[in-house]
Design a protein around this motif. Structure first.
Motif, mmCIF file in Angstrom:
data_model
loop_
_atom_site.group_PDB
_atom_site.id
_atom_site.type_symbol
_atom_site.label_atom_id
_atom_site.label_comp_id
_atom_site.label_asym_id
_atom_site.label_seq_id
_atom_site.Cartn_x
_atom_site.Cartn_y
_atom_site.Cartn_z
ATOM 1 N N PRO A 35 0.808 -1.224 0.000
ATOM 2 C CA PRO A 35 0.000 0.000 0.000
ATOM 3 C C PRO A 35 0.839 1.271 0.000
ATOM 4 O O PRO A 35 0.417 2.301 -0.552
ATOM 5 N N ARG A 37 3.561 1.935 -1.558
ATOM 6 C CA ARG A 37 4.029 2.355 -2.881
ATOM 7 C C ARG A 37 3.061 3.371 -3.479
ATOM 8 O O ARG A 37 3.461 4.239 -4.262
ATOM 9 N N ARG A 38 1.806 3.251 -3.111
ATOM 10 C CA ARG A 38 0.801 4.215 -3.551
ATOM 11 C C ARG A 38 0.832 5.472 -2.685
ATOM 12 O O ARG A 38 0.703 6.584 -3.189
ATOM 13 N N PRO A 41 5.093 7.314 -3.134
ATOM 14 C CA PRO A 41 5.634 6.782 -4.395
ATOM 15 C C PRO A 41 7.153 6.811 -4.487
ATOM 16 O O PRO A 41 7.752 5.928 -5.110
ATOM 17 N N ASN A 92 -4.666 0.059 6.019
ATOM 18 C CA ASN A 92 -4.396 -0.627 4.755
ATOM 19 C C ASN A 92 -3.701 -1.972 4.942
ATOM 20 O O ASN A 92 -3.171 -2.533 3.982
#
Length: 214
Positions: A35, A37-38, A41, A92
């Protein structure tokens, strides 16, 4: 096979009657980067976040039994500018356990089908383990599980292995523990268990065959 040729992680000579599986990175995947990475970034920024804010050591305390409210409050006090990102860890979490390792799960279910005594021993927060069981129903199939966050003990400390033995009426020398962490494997051996280091389903099948479990 002579004793001198035995793998270092395998005691010699006692038949295996109890198979004990770790869960994370043995039966199910776990990666907090999924999660984030979103959410973050930039890789360098994300790595810095895990190195200094939501660290492995911080998360391990939830596995030891600390509640998420306390854990989040602690970090938000230290990093108020990261409050949303800190809360995002638990929010998440379900994304972090993205899939099961089906080959390993098949081995576990086959052992149960054969009548083998299979239990699980895991470092897991109590509430996220309940969530994992809903995502992955096969976690409900073994005879039982010791969850670190439910009893306030954690691998590789000796006490959690002893607690598992006591809870399920096991003989330590007849237990075979399967874990992806060498430290946890060593902890099991120190508690008088047999143990193998999990690196993949193919090697696990080889280990179980060598030990006359499969």
């Amino acid at each position: 096979m002579s004793e001198s040729n035995q793998p270092a992680d395998q005691p010699v000579g006692h038949p295996v009657r109890h198979i004990v599986f770790d869960i994370g990175k043995v039966l199910i995947h776990y990666d907090p980067n999924i999660p984030y990475r979103r959410l973050i970034p930039d890789q360098a920024e994300r790595e810095a976040f895990f190195d200094t804010v939501c660290t492995h050591e911080w998360n391990l305390e939830q596995d030891r039994g600390r509640g998420w409210d306390e854990a989040e409050t602690l970090l938000i006090t230290e990093h108020p500018d990261k409050a949303d990102l800190i809360r995002a860890f638990r929010l998440n979490w379900h994304e972090m356990v993205s899939h099961s390792y089906d080959d390993s799960v098949d081995i576990m279910l086959d052992l149960i089908q054969q009548g083998r005594d299979v239990t699980m021993l895991t470092n897991f927060a109590a509430d996220t383990f309940k969530q994992a069981c809903e995502i992955f129903p096969f976690l409900k199939v073994p005879r039982g599980v010791t969850v670190s966050g439910e009893i306030g003990l954690i691998k590789p400390d000796r006490e959690i292995y002893d607690a598992h033995v006591k809870s399920f009426g096991l003989e330590p020398a007849a237990c075979l523990f399967i874990d992806d962490s060498q430290k946890n494997v060593d902890g099991a051996i120190a508690a008088g268990w047999q143990a193998v280091h999990f690196t993949g389903a193919e090697k696990l099948r080889e280990d179980l065959t060598r030990l006359a479990v499969l």
